[in-house]
Structures are given as C-alpha cells and as structure tokens.
Design an enzyme around this catalytic site. Sequence first.
Site, PDB file in Angstrom:
ATOM      1  N   ASP A  26       0.837  -1.125   0.067  1.00  0.00           N
ATOM      2  CA  ASP A  26      -0.023   0.098   0.037  1.00  0.00           C
ATOM      3  C   ASP A  26       0.853   1.208   0.090  1.00  0.00           C
ATOM      4  O   ASP A  26       2.150   1.025  -0.132  1.00  0.00           O
ATOM      5  CB  ASP A  26      -0.974  -0.044   1.037  1.00  0.00           C
ATOM      6  N   LYS A  28       2.331   2.807   2.132  1.00  0.00           N
ATOM      7  CA  LYS A  28       3.522   3.052   3.211  1.00  0.00           C
ATOM      8  C   LYS A  28       4.596   2.494   2.601  1.00  0.00           C
ATOM      9  O   LYS A  28       5.839   2.600   2.868  1.00  0.00           O
ATOM     10  CB  LYS A  28       2.999   2.339   4.464  1.00  0.00           C
ATOM     11  N   ARG A  63       3.499  -7.582  10.057  1.00  0.00           N
ATOM     12  CA  ARG A  63       5.168  -7.050  10.003  1.00  0.00           C
ATOM     13  C   ARG A  63       5.892  -7.348  11.345  1.00  0.00           C
ATOM     14  O   ARG A  63       6.706  -8.058  11.320  1.00  0.00           O
ATOM     15  CB  ARG A  63       5.093  -5.774   9.580  1.00  0.00           C
ATOM     16  N   LYS A 177      -6.690   1.089  -3.106  1.00  0.00           N
ATOM     17  CA  LYS A 177      -5.516   1.726  -2.665  1.00  0.00           C
ATOM     18  C   LYS A 177      -5.028   2.954  -3.421  1.00  0.00           C
ATOM     19  O   LYS A 177      -5.041   2.933  -4.580  1.00  0.00           O
ATOM     20  CB  LYS A 177      -4.309   1.172  -2.296  1.00  0.00           C
ATOM     21  N   ASP A 206      -8.377   4.266  -0.231  1.00  0.00           N
ATOM     22  CA  ASP A 206      -7.342   4.258   1.204  1.00  0.00           C
ATOM     23  C   ASP A 206      -6.084   4.794   0.705  1.00  0.00           C
ATOM     24  O   ASP A 206      -5.466   4.150   0.084  1.00  0.00           O
ATOM     25  CB  ASP A 206      -7.570   3.013   1.553  1.00  0.00           C
ATOM     26  N   GLU A 258      -8.149   2.669  11.911  1.00  0.00           N
ATOM     27  CA  GLU A 258      -7.831   1.108  12.006  1.00  0.00           C
ATOM     28  C   GLU A 258      -6.446   1.300  12.760  1.00  0.00           C
ATOM     29  O   GLU A 258      -6.111   0.067  13.349  1.00  0.00           O
ATOM     30  CB  GLU A 258      -7.776   0.642  10.660  1.00  0.00           C
ATOM     31  N   HIS A 308     -12.375  -2.338  10.613  1.00  0.00           N
ATOM     32  CA  HIS A 308     -11.140  -2.884   9.983  1.00  0.00           C
ATOM     33  C   HIS A 308     -10.765  -4.215   9.873  1.00  0.00           C
ATOM     34  O   HIS A 308     -10.465  -4.795  11.065  1.00  0.00           O
ATOM     35  CB  HIS A 308      -9.833  -1.964  10.204  1.00  0.00           C
ATOM     36  N   GLU A 328     -15.547  -5.290   6.036  1.00  0.00           N
ATOM     37  CA  GLU A 328     -14.411  -5.324   5.107  1.00  0.00           C
ATOM     38  C   GLU A 328     -14.184  -6.711   4.706  1.00  0.00           C
ATOM     39  O   GLU A 328     -13.855  -7.469   5.765  1.00  0.00           O
ATOM     40  CB  GLU A 328     -13.359  -4.736   5.920  1.00  0.00           C
TER      41      GLU A 328
HETATM   42 MG    MG Z   1      -7.171   0.723   5.632  1.00  0.00          MG
END
Ligand code: MG
Length: 377
Positions: A26, A28, A63, A177, A206, A258, A308, A328
């Site tokens: 995503d 990040k 992670r 995303k 998102d 989230e 989330h 979701e």
């Molecule tokens: Mg999200």
Amino acid sequence: MSYTPDKIRHLTLSTARLPLATPISDAKVFTGRQKPMTEVVFLFAEITTEQGHTGLGFSYSKRAGGPAQYAHAREVAATLIGADPNDIGKLYTQLLWAGASVGRSGVATQAIAALDIALYDLKAKRAGLPLAKLLGAHRDSVRTYNTSGGFLHASIDEITENASRTLAAGIGGIKIKVGLPDCSEDLRRVAAVREHLGASVPLMVDANQQWDRATALRMGRHLEEFDLTWIEEPLDAYDAAGHAALAAALDTPIATGEMLASVAEHERLIAERACDIIQPDAPRVGGITQFLRLATLADQAGLDLAPHFAMEIHLHLAAAYPREPWVEHFDWLDPLFNERLETRDGRMLVPERPGLGVTLSAQARAWTTDSVDFGTA
Ligand SMILES: [Mg+2]
C-alpha cells in the site's frame, strides 16, 4: 432452571504465521516506510470449561509484534484458570491489571484481545446463539466491500478484473488503494475503476496515512467527482485535527481509526469529529469488551461504522451496531478456518452457527509455530 457456575479448566495459546500469496503493497511501501507485507502473524486462544464449553479467539499483527503479543498473553493467561468464563468484565479487568505496568493499549491489550474474544465466543456458544444475536443484533446481514483486490502492487487491469469477480461473488463495494508518489496516477486509477464499475457501485479509496494535509485536501477535491463512499486514512492516524478540518472541507465522507490501539485513542477522534465513519479493529483495541465501549461512544456521536479487517469477528460486531455499517471483505484469513462466510446481494450474512461460527483448520494447525497449555486437559 437455575444457573450452575462453570469454571475455565483448560486454555491453549498458540501462534501461527499465515503466508500471503503475493507480497502486499500500500502507500506506506511507496513512501519507503514499510516493506511489502508477506505474512500475518496470529495469536489464537482456545478455552475449555469444566462443563465442556469451548471458545476460540484471535489477535493478529502485521510485519512486527506477533511474538510480543504471544509473550504477553503467556504471562497473563493463567489468571483465567478456575474462573467463571461468563464474568467477562471481571476477567478483562484482571487481565488488564496483570499487565498494567506495560499499559492499557497496544501490544498489552492486543494480547488480552484473543482471550476476551474467546470468552465472548464461548458465551455465545453456551447460549446457542451467533455472537451478533448474543450482543443484540440490528440486522442479519451487513453491507460488505472488498479490499484485497485493490492494492497498489496490482495493475488497473488486475484491479478491474478483481472487482468484477468480487461483485459476481455478491460483495457490494470496491475499495482501492491510493497514495502513489504521482497523484495523477492515483486519479487515473480511480477514474478507470469508477468507469469500469459504473455510477451505482460503492467505491472507496484508502491512502494509508501517506498524504500531508495540503495533498489530502487537494486530492480530496479532485476525488469529489467520483462520488466515493469514503476516503480512508488520508492523513497520519494520530492527526485528529487534520482529519477534522478535512472532513469539514469535503463532501466525501472521511474514514479512519484502524491504526489506533485503544478506546482512549479513538475517543480523541470522536471528540474532535475527525471522521464521518469510524474504523475500529477489535483485536487492535483490546477485544470485544473494548470495541463495544467505543461503538457506544461512536453511535452517541452520530458516526457510521466500518470496522477494519478480521471480518470473522467484525461481521458480528457490525451487525450489532445501530447505524447501517459496512464490513470489510478480505479473503486472506480463509485458509485459517473450516467455514466460509456467505455473501449475497452486496451483503455478508451473519452465520447461523453459534459464537463466531468459525473453527481452526488443519492448515492453521500446520502453520502454528508455538503453543502453550494452561490448566488440565
Ligand atoms: Mg485501511
């Protein structure tokens, strides 16, 4: 018929590594803050009582953090042996105080979450009710949208193919995303997906916290024309004031929450009116006990709810929220459980099975890397 007190006889904690089919990216990852995600680590709690009732709960981390959640749970879980599993409030408080010096949020309460969720699962199973019914459901199905098909590592063609498959499977909305280094590329992807879906299919985006305030406002204005159901995590998760200003400036609803790890952190979002749609995550905020506290606050403040991840838990919690929520859809956790959640006409159906309605699969056992038992088997 009078109530005969029951006691927790046995408890197993285990940790398992769920590998992901493709490395996940995503925004990040594109800002260099994280590496693509290749696995999700789970903490499972399985409780058995003297009367033979059982409960299953889980927490998770992405992670890093899985070993810490497991280690903390190992330290505090023994306090449950011999206790009446129906006294969830009392047991939650005991677990909290057992680890009080490391706080009431984050890893400490995420470890407790697995136990708390197992206690709720057990209680609902004892009552012979799906968890949503035990809590007091407002509906038997919840609007659902898919996230797993719209990540940034996927091309526009892959995303539109995923979206068609998702809609054909009875899922009602599509989230993709955004937050690429080139904002015009984000807009190109959103435009292509909106065109593919047509005007009537709910579409969300998102940004995973990677825009600054100016970019979020500019992008938010560009995105108004796509009639999005919401813009998710446009800003840093802890920038409540920035989210509040953005929510006030845009017509498109703002969703976030989230990443927050306690009710206290969510309380700030609610108090500052930082979002239109709040997105708590029960394992992340410390379990169902905590989720219900914040759901009450959110409803009181007039917020909509879209929890989330972890649809296996959140389907029940969303069904018990007064305002029409979203759940979701993520297919990642499917291999962990023997059961599948049904989707039809854009909604996810609350299963008729008691409790959460899921049992651990042989695959989940095979992915288990460590486990520990308490009490007598
Ligand atoms: Mg999200």
